[in-house]
Design a protein around this motif. Sequence first.
Motif, short mmCIF file in Angstrom:
data_model
loop_
_atom_site.label_atom_id
_atom_site.label_comp_id
_atom_site.label_asym_id
_atom_site.label_seq_id
_atom_site.Cartn_x
_atom_site.Cartn_y
_atom_site.Cartn_z
N ASP A 1 6.77 12.65 -7.71
CA ASP A 1 8.09 12.66 -7.10
C ASP A 1 8.09 12.14 -5.67
N ARG A 2 6.91 11.91 -5.11
CA ARG A 2 6.81 11.29 -3.79
C ARG A 2 6.80 9.78 -3.97
N LYS A 3 7.80 9.09 -3.44
CA LYS A 3 7.97 7.66 -3.72
C LYS A 3 7.37 6.75 -2.65
N GLU A 4 6.84 7.31 -1.56
CA GLU A 4 6.22 6.45 -0.55
C GLU A 4 4.91 5.84 -1.09
N PRO A 5 4.59 4.60 -0.71
CA PRO A 5 3.42 3.93 -1.28
C PRO A 5 2.11 4.70 -1.14
N ASP A 6 1.87 5.31 0.04
CA ASP A 6 0.59 6.01 0.20
C ASP A 6 0.50 7.24 -0.71
N TRP A 7 1.61 7.98 -0.83
CA TRP A 7 1.61 9.13 -1.72
C TRP A 7 1.48 8.68 -3.18
N GLU A 8 2.15 7.60 -3.56
CA GLU A 8 2.07 7.11 -4.94
C GLU A 8 0.64 6.70 -5.29
N SER A 9 -0.05 6.08 -4.34
CA SER A 9 -1.43 5.68 -4.58
C SER A 9 -2.34 6.89 -4.77
N LEU A 10 -2.14 7.90 -3.93
CA LEU A 10 -2.95 9.11 -4.05
C LEU A 10 -2.67 9.83 -5.37
N CYS A 11 -1.42 9.81 -5.80
CA CYS A 11 -1.08 10.45 -7.07
C CYS A 11 -1.78 9.73 -8.22
N ALA A 12 -1.81 8.42 -8.16
CA ALA A 12 -2.46 7.65 -9.22
C ALA A 12 -3.96 7.94 -9.25
#
Length: 329
Positions: free
Chosen positions: A39-50
């Motif tokens: 649910d975090r849409k910022e690029p750095d958070w999305e990368s960490l989620c992946a």
Amino acid sequence: MTPASAETTYSVLDFSDLNGWEDDDHAAALDSFRNTCLDRKEPDWESLCAVSGNIENPRAFFELFFRPVLIEDGQDPLFTGYFEPELDGSLQRDGRYRYPLYSVPPEVRRTGSFLTRRQIEENGALSGRGLEIAWVDDPVELFFLQIQGSGRVRLPNGRMIRVGYGGSNGHDYRSIGVEMVRRGIYEPHQVSAQVIKNWVRRNPAQGKELLWHNPSYVFFREVSEVPAHRGPLGAMNRSITPLRSVAVDPRFVPLGAPVWIEKEGETPIRRLMIAQDTGSAIKGAQRADIFFGTGDQAGRSAGRLRDPGRMLVLLPIQRAYALLPEGEQ
């Protein structure tokens, strides 16, 4: 996340500065993190989620990609607890079930404000408008259900319906415990949710007036699509996890971020949790409300909690250092 005020300070620490860090169950914290990281849409958070989906060493994941940040705003740190109550109720009003759980009135959706608690309850301002989700048998438990923001209602046939926060009347929350101390009824160390409940029941007329001291009133929505074995929905509209989810002030702590909790008091807590909820009484950089689970036992544990400590937010490395003043980065 942007600085909440000019008085807010940020300090980037090392993981070696976290008391008890190496002893925690980082895998359990990672599971909770994955529950909301999409649910975090910022690029750095999305990368960490992946990346988090293919981790063999959860502790190394947090240490490699995050830095702990101590955020302070001059207010004393305070940790409390909350839980998901279970109340007895019915879908029809009768002699036992007389106290309604209301959905949000249309005018609240339009304006964000409404009558006070006293005006709603004393004058029956919402009666007959078809806003009732259910009726329960205990006005004191209903008051605390509003404070918790979500709960389950057990119907006479044994079926459960789950309700979640739908909105509020726009009035500021006032603590009943603080008011009891101000009136000289109890000393600060004596106040807990159970103590308040017992006093209100022993003193029904004064108790009703005491509860009306808090003008804030919470409306609900039915969320029974969440399975009974899962936790209630938090502010991110995802189920929260006992002793791994915490409510924070999102002006200081981004929702979905891991937070390291060092709660002092009679039963210290050293644990990595995830900021997955908010609350009307949760205001400040070092203010946190720990979710204890569902039912009476969780309620007793949560109700006893009112302790100092410190909370550190784990932020992606570049984001963490960007908060520091020039010259300290």
